[in-house]
Design a protein around this motif. Sequence first.
Motif, mmCIF file in Angstrom:
data_model
loop_
_atom_site.group_PDB
_atom_site.id
_atom_site.type_symbol
_atom_site.label_atom_id
_atom_site.label_comp_id
_atom_site.label_asym_id
_atom_site.label_seq_id
_atom_site.Cartn_x
_atom_site.Cartn_y
_atom_site.Cartn_z
ATOM 1 N N THR A 95 48.394 -84.903 -58.542
ATOM 2 C CA THR A 95 47.578 -84.372 -57.447
ATOM 3 C C THR A 95 48.360 -84.314 -56.136
ATOM 4 N N ASP A 96 49.471 -85.034 -56.049
ATOM 5 C CA ASP A 96 50.308 -85.007 -54.846
ATOM 6 C C ASP A 96 51.360 -83.905 -54.870
ATOM 7 N N LEU A 97 51.446 -83.149 -55.959
ATOM 8 C CA LEU A 97 52.551 -82.186 -56.100
ATOM 9 C C LEU A 97 52.556 -81.154 -54.984
ATOM 10 N N ASP A 98 51.407 -80.548 -54.697
ATOM 11 C CA ASP A 98 51.387 -79.498 -53.666
ATOM 12 C C ASP A 98 51.857 -80.032 -52.322
ATOM 13 N N GLY A 99 51.440 -81.244 -51.980
ATOM 14 C CA GLY A 99 51.871 -81.821 -50.719
ATOM 15 C C GLY A 99 53.362 -82.076 -50.679
ATOM 16 N N ILE A 100 53.921 -82.559 -51.785
ATOM 17 C CA ILE A 100 55.368 -82.800 -51.848
ATOM 18 C C ILE A 100 56.135 -81.489 -51.693
ATOM 19 N N LEU A 101 55.708 -80.457 -52.421
ATOM 20 C CA LEU A 101 56.418 -79.186 -52.339
ATOM 21 C C LEU A 101 56.277 -78.553 -50.959
ATOM 22 N N ASP A 102 55.105 -78.660 -50.333
ATOM 23 C CA ASP A 102 54.948 -78.126 -48.986
ATOM 24 C C ASP A 102 55.829 -78.883 -47.997
ATOM 25 N N GLY A 103 55.964 -80.194 -48.196
ATOM 26 C CA GLY A 103 56.860 -80.954 -47.338
ATOM 27 C C GLY A 103 58.298 -80.491 -47.463
ATOM 28 N N LEU A 104 58.723 -80.200 -48.697
ATOM 29 C CA LEU A 104 60.085 -79.706 -48.904
ATOM 30 C C LEU A 104 60.270 -78.322 -48.299
ATOM 31 N N ARG A 105 59.248 -77.480 -48.378
ATOM 32 C CA ARG A 105 59.343 -76.145 -47.775
ATOM 33 C C ARG A 105 59.487 -76.223 -46.256
ATOM 34 N N GLY A 106 58.939 -77.278 -45.658
ATOM 35 C CA GLY A 106 59.003 -77.420 -44.207
ATOM 36 C C GLY A 106 60.266 -78.080 -43.707
ATOM 37 N N ALA A 107 61.104 -78.550 -44.614
ATOM 38 C CA ALA A 107 62.338 -79.236 -44.223
ATOM 39 C C ALA A 107 63.503 -78.250 -44.192
ATOM 40 N N SER A 108 64.472 -78.518 -43.332
ATOM 41 C CA SER A 108 65.635 -77.631 -43.253
ATOM 42 C C SER A 108 66.558 -77.863 -44.441
ATOM 43 N N PRO A 109 67.272 -76.825 -44.889
ATOM 44 C CA PRO A 109 68.226 -77.015 -45.983
ATOM 45 C C PRO A 109 69.253 -78.103 -45.688
ATOM 46 N N GLN A 110 69.776 -78.118 -44.464
ATOM 47 C CA GLN A 110 70.759 -79.153 -44.113
ATOM 48 C C GLN A 110 70.114 -80.528 -44.126
ATOM 49 N N GLY A 111 68.903 -80.628 -43.572
ATOM 50 C CA GLY A 111 68.219 -81.909 -43.544
ATOM 51 C C GLY A 111 67.978 -82.448 -44.936
#
Length: 240
Positions: free
Chosen positions: A171-187
Amino acid sequence: MTLVPAADERGIRTLTLDSPGNRNALSAALVAELAEALTAAGKDPAVRAVALTHTGTTFSAGADLKAPPNPYAFVALLRQIVELPKPVVGVVDGHVRAGGLGLLGACDAVVASAGSDFALTEVRIGVAPAVISLTLLPKLEPRAASRYYLTGERFGVPEAVAMGLVTAPDTDLDGILDGLRGASPQGLREAKRLVTARVLETFDRDAEELVQRSASLFASAEAREGMTALFERRDPEWRL
């Protein structure tokens, strides 16, 4: 027909283990195709992160005993997941056994459905979880690792979360993936380097010794009896 099809959605590349006929066992072919797919994902600037999932009821049954990969190729695959400059999220909806847990240990995060279960079954066939210790032992709670390494018992998602194998329920998958989408590639790349440094030290120190130990175990008389009993669907001779 590919064993690891890929699909993209909003920067997430989903790689699917798609060999349900043998429960996504880690064959030489599947390991090679997954390595190739990860290489492509790592080089694609449009990919922010990778989700690693499966078809069928089993994420992976572990090593394909009929068509196993070269152990060095499997070590290279585990290291590739750890070193990939993009996060890898394991997504489980079913059973995970033996070497399949090694894949999850290499992932940066793992989610699992409520009905999923796990087992380190190597001791049941006369071997030990040697090579996959490279990714598991740096992350697992020691007492839990000791219990499940030694007994081969099945355990569920609550136990897997408590011991450090699974990050969260699915149930946490969408939140994890959205968090990754919001992070910079370098970060993401540099943060991953921080959290994987100790795992990579384990590879540098222990990989060769564990490959040799695994090879010795699989060549032993007990392993031959264990695998024969497995294929014949009977108890091995040491069963009390």
